[in-house]
Design a protein around this motif. Sequence first.
Motif, PDB file in Angstrom:
ATOM      1  N   MET A  66       0.829  -1.211   0.000  1.00 26.80           N
ATOM      2  CA  MET A  66       0.000   0.000   0.000  1.00 26.80           C
ATOM      3  C   MET A  66       0.860   1.256   0.000  1.00 26.80           C
ATOM      4  SD  MET A  66      -3.114  -0.696  -0.417  1.00 26.80           S
ATOM      5  CE  MET A  66      -3.590   1.035  -0.295  1.00 26.80           C
ATOM      6  N   VAL A  67       1.986   1.216   0.709  1.00 24.43           N
ATOM      7  CA  VAL A  67       2.910   2.360   0.688  1.00 24.43           C
ATOM      8  C   VAL A  67       3.380   2.616  -0.736  1.00 24.43           C
ATOM      9  CG1 VAL A  67       5.203   3.142   1.395  1.00 24.43           C
ATOM     10  CG2 VAL A  67       3.661   2.130   3.082  1.00 24.43           C
ATOM     11  N   TRP A  68       3.746   1.537  -1.428  1.00 23.76           N
ATOM     12  CA  TRP A  68       4.217   1.661  -2.821  1.00 23.76           C
ATOM     13  C   TRP A  68       3.119   2.220  -3.713  1.00 23.76           C
ATOM     14  CZ3 TRP A  68       2.843  -0.668  -7.500  1.00 23.76           C
ATOM     15  CH2 TRP A  68       3.758  -0.491  -8.554  1.00 23.76           C
ATOM     16  N   LEU A  69       1.887   1.707  -3.545  1.00 20.30           N
ATOM     17  CA  LEU A  69       0.777   2.154  -4.383  1.00 20.30           C
ATOM     18  C   LEU A  69       0.452   3.627  -4.137  1.00 20.30           C
ATOM     19  CD1 LEU A  69      -1.533  -0.978  -4.052  1.00 20.30           C
ATOM     20  CD2 LEU A  69      -0.583  -0.101  -6.191  1.00 20.30           C
ATOM     21  N   ARG A  70       0.436   4.031  -2.864  1.00 19.61           N
ATOM     22  CA  ARG A  70       0.137   5.439  -2.564  1.00 19.61           C
ATOM     23  C   ARG A  70       1.262   6.344  -3.062  1.00 19.61           C
ATOM     24  NH1 ARG A  70      -1.587   3.397   2.962  1.00 19.61           N
ATOM     25  NH2 ARG A  70      -3.836   3.030   2.749  1.00 19.61           N
ATOM     26  N   ASN A  71       2.489   5.828  -2.989  1.00 20.68           N
ATOM     27  CA  ASN A  71       3.633   6.578  -3.485  1.00 20.68           C
ATOM     28  C   ASN A  71       3.486   6.848  -4.983  1.00 20.68           C
ATOM     29  OD1 ASN A  71       6.055   7.793  -2.852  1.00 20.68           O
ATOM     30  ND2 ASN A  71       7.291   5.980  -3.318  1.00 20.68           N
ATOM     31  N   LEU A  72       2.907   5.882  -5.683  1.00 19.97           N
ATOM     32  CA  LEU A  72       2.788   5.953  -7.137  1.00 19.97           C
ATOM     33  C   LEU A  72       1.521   6.674  -7.574  1.00 19.97           C
ATOM     34  CD1 LEU A  72       4.407   4.817  -9.608  1.00 19.97           C
ATOM     35  CD2 LEU A  72       2.804   2.911  -9.611  1.00 19.97           C
ATOM     36  N   LEU A  73       0.402   6.422  -6.867  1.00 17.99           N
ATOM     37  CA  LEU A  73      -0.900   6.885  -7.347  1.00 17.99           C
ATOM     38  C   LEU A  73      -1.610   7.860  -6.418  1.00 17.99           C
ATOM     39  CD1 LEU A  73      -2.259   3.406  -8.533  1.00 17.99           C
ATOM     40  CD2 LEU A  73      -1.228   5.167  -9.965  1.00 17.99           C
ATOM     41  N   GLY A  74      -1.062   8.066  -5.229  1.00 16.44           N
ATOM     42  CA  GLY A  74      -1.729   8.943  -4.289  1.00 16.44           C
ATOM     43  C   GLY A  74      -2.954   8.275  -3.664  1.00 16.44           C
ATOM     44  N   SER A  75      -3.981   9.080  -3.332  1.00 13.71           N
ATOM     45  CA  SER A  75      -5.168   8.564  -2.641  1.00 13.71           C
ATOM     46  C   SER A  75      -5.987   7.607  -3.514  1.00 13.71           C
ATOM     47  CB  SER A  75      -6.056   9.721  -2.183  1.00 13.71           C
ATOM     48  OG  SER A  75      -6.455  10.494  -3.321  1.00 13.71           O
ATOM     49  N   GLN A  76      -5.792   7.678  -4.840  1.00  6.18           N
ATOM     50  CA  GLN A  76      -6.508   6.791  -5.753  1.00  6.18           C
ATOM     51  C   GLN A  76      -6.231   5.309  -5.435  1.00  6.18           C
ATOM     52  OE1 GLN A  76      -5.338   7.330  -9.830  1.00  6.18           O
ATOM     53  NE2 GLN A  76      -6.546   5.600 -10.571  1.00  6.18           N
ATOM     54  N   ALA A  77      -5.071   5.033  -4.842  1.00  9.70           N
ATOM     55  CA  ALA A  77      -4.678   3.653  -4.548  1.00  9.70           C
ATOM     56  C   ALA A  77      -5.642   2.976  -3.579  1.00  9.70           C
ATOM     57  CB  ALA A  77      -3.266   3.624  -3.971  1.00  9.70           C
TER      58      ALA A  77
END
Length: 578
Positions: free
Chosen positions: A470-481
Amino acid sequence: MSIPKKKIRIGDLLVEHKVISEAQLQSALAEQKKSGLKLGRTLIALGYLSEDQLLEFLSRQLQIPFIDLKHYKYKPDTVRLIPETLARRYRVIVLDAAQEAVLVGMADPTDIFAYDELVRILKRPLREAVVREADLLRTIDQVYRRTDEITSLAEELSEELSETDFDLATLAQSSDVTEAPVVKLLQSIFEDAVQVGASDIHIEPDESVLRIRQRIDGVLHEQVMKEKRIATALVSRLKLMSGLDISEKRLPQDGRFNIRVKDHNIDVRVATMPIQYGESVVMRLLDQSGGILDLDQVGMPADILQRFRRNIHRPHGMVLVTGPTGSGKTTTLYAALSEINSAEKKIITVEDPVEYRLPRVNQVQVHAKIGLGFASVLRTALRQDPDIILVGEMRDQETAEIGLRASITGHLVLSTLHTNDAVSTAIRLIDMGIPGYMVATALQAIIAQRLVRRICDGCTTVYTPTPQEMVWLRNLLGSQADSLQFRHGTGCPHCNNTGYHRRVGVFELLELDQAMADALRQNDATAFGRAVAASPTFRSLALNALDYAVAGITTLEEVLRIAGEDELLAPGTSGAHG
């Protein structure tokens, strides 16, 4: 015992229930006489109905269930109640063996000969179900593996090879090769590899065991045998088949041979290497039976495919395909070459080795020992008035420079480079010593690709990402993750409990624009990276792979495997990449 079945005229039933017309039936019967296929397969091949339509119709008419084998939890021991030859011949599979009756899946439940044979062998009443033929054959390939046979043959060969008294040359060149245990063992190894779709076979002698490993969907699967002494006989036989020197055990050797396995014509590339406990052999298996894929079959997303097509139909310039070994670069290049291959164009390829044969294409095999290297062949090829040149790999500065000069002087040049992504490829050419202005002028497009494993259809289920993911996803996509959903495979008999079955390509396409070209002329890698990030058409491998994960095609684990550290270190680029 089961009640004898009556013959059912499936064609008449389909016409009677208006699934097909009388004219379509007569057309199919005429085609059936030519092809020899069953009527159902002929109707499907002619496009008069789909396989699912036919199976659902049979299920209703015969009042038997339709079972989707992709989601059926069968037991391998139960499936093996009938011999493999019978299962393949009649397209049947034993799904359940209750005391009162045996449940069998059949691709054609109207086949009374198959029914009678099953009753004779199983000696119990039958309950029928209808299944898809492709799923049935895939299940048979999974269940009837050759692992037990390989172990048995290894033991037989080990007994024959006395430690103090055997003539290896005589065994390896036995006139009665079909009976030699070493040949039977190799045959079983190849048959097993083809059944499970292995791309490579590794034979590795260890201190006290012999390891035979197969790369399936990019991952190695190991079988360990205690008969280590058979390694020498196996390697010698493979060397003979490849035309290598069986007496030379101190130096690596490369060769190739063709073998026919289960109606598949397999081109085998062999590489030997001396290791601590003998010689290691790696064999790359190239199935020539399926032919060369069309570009539409490679698996590129529609927008990338359209732009890639535009680049390969240009009259000049260089197009590079990049990625690690085994990522499908050659498949993509040959698909591109197949599309632009025509009588009006002279095409020359320089390869090591020549993997697929193409009509009308002049293919040259590199032979470094006699001075026939990439650069020397490329110079000669340019004097042969070519329109298109394919260079198997840009291995050194000289080859790259000749290729780039050729693309500037009116030729379309296709090639590969071993880099991690499209962005680093252009910089790699400059690092090789190529002047920046030449790269900027000649290079038109770079396509980077990877193969990720598909989630198995039989055991796919919802997956909750770990906190680290989830850290990686938020890092990449922001709140959309936070709103995304993912899936994974829990493991089942259909996928050998891996959760994955087969692979799909992930691509990124970089087309050089003016800002990128200016940065390359200045040898400015930082400015080049900024220009790429600002490009509205470029989207990274990680984001394209993430699309597959969101669609439930692959897992987050596979996305993270190809994403690399750059995505983790660059949270600000997600918007620029779309």
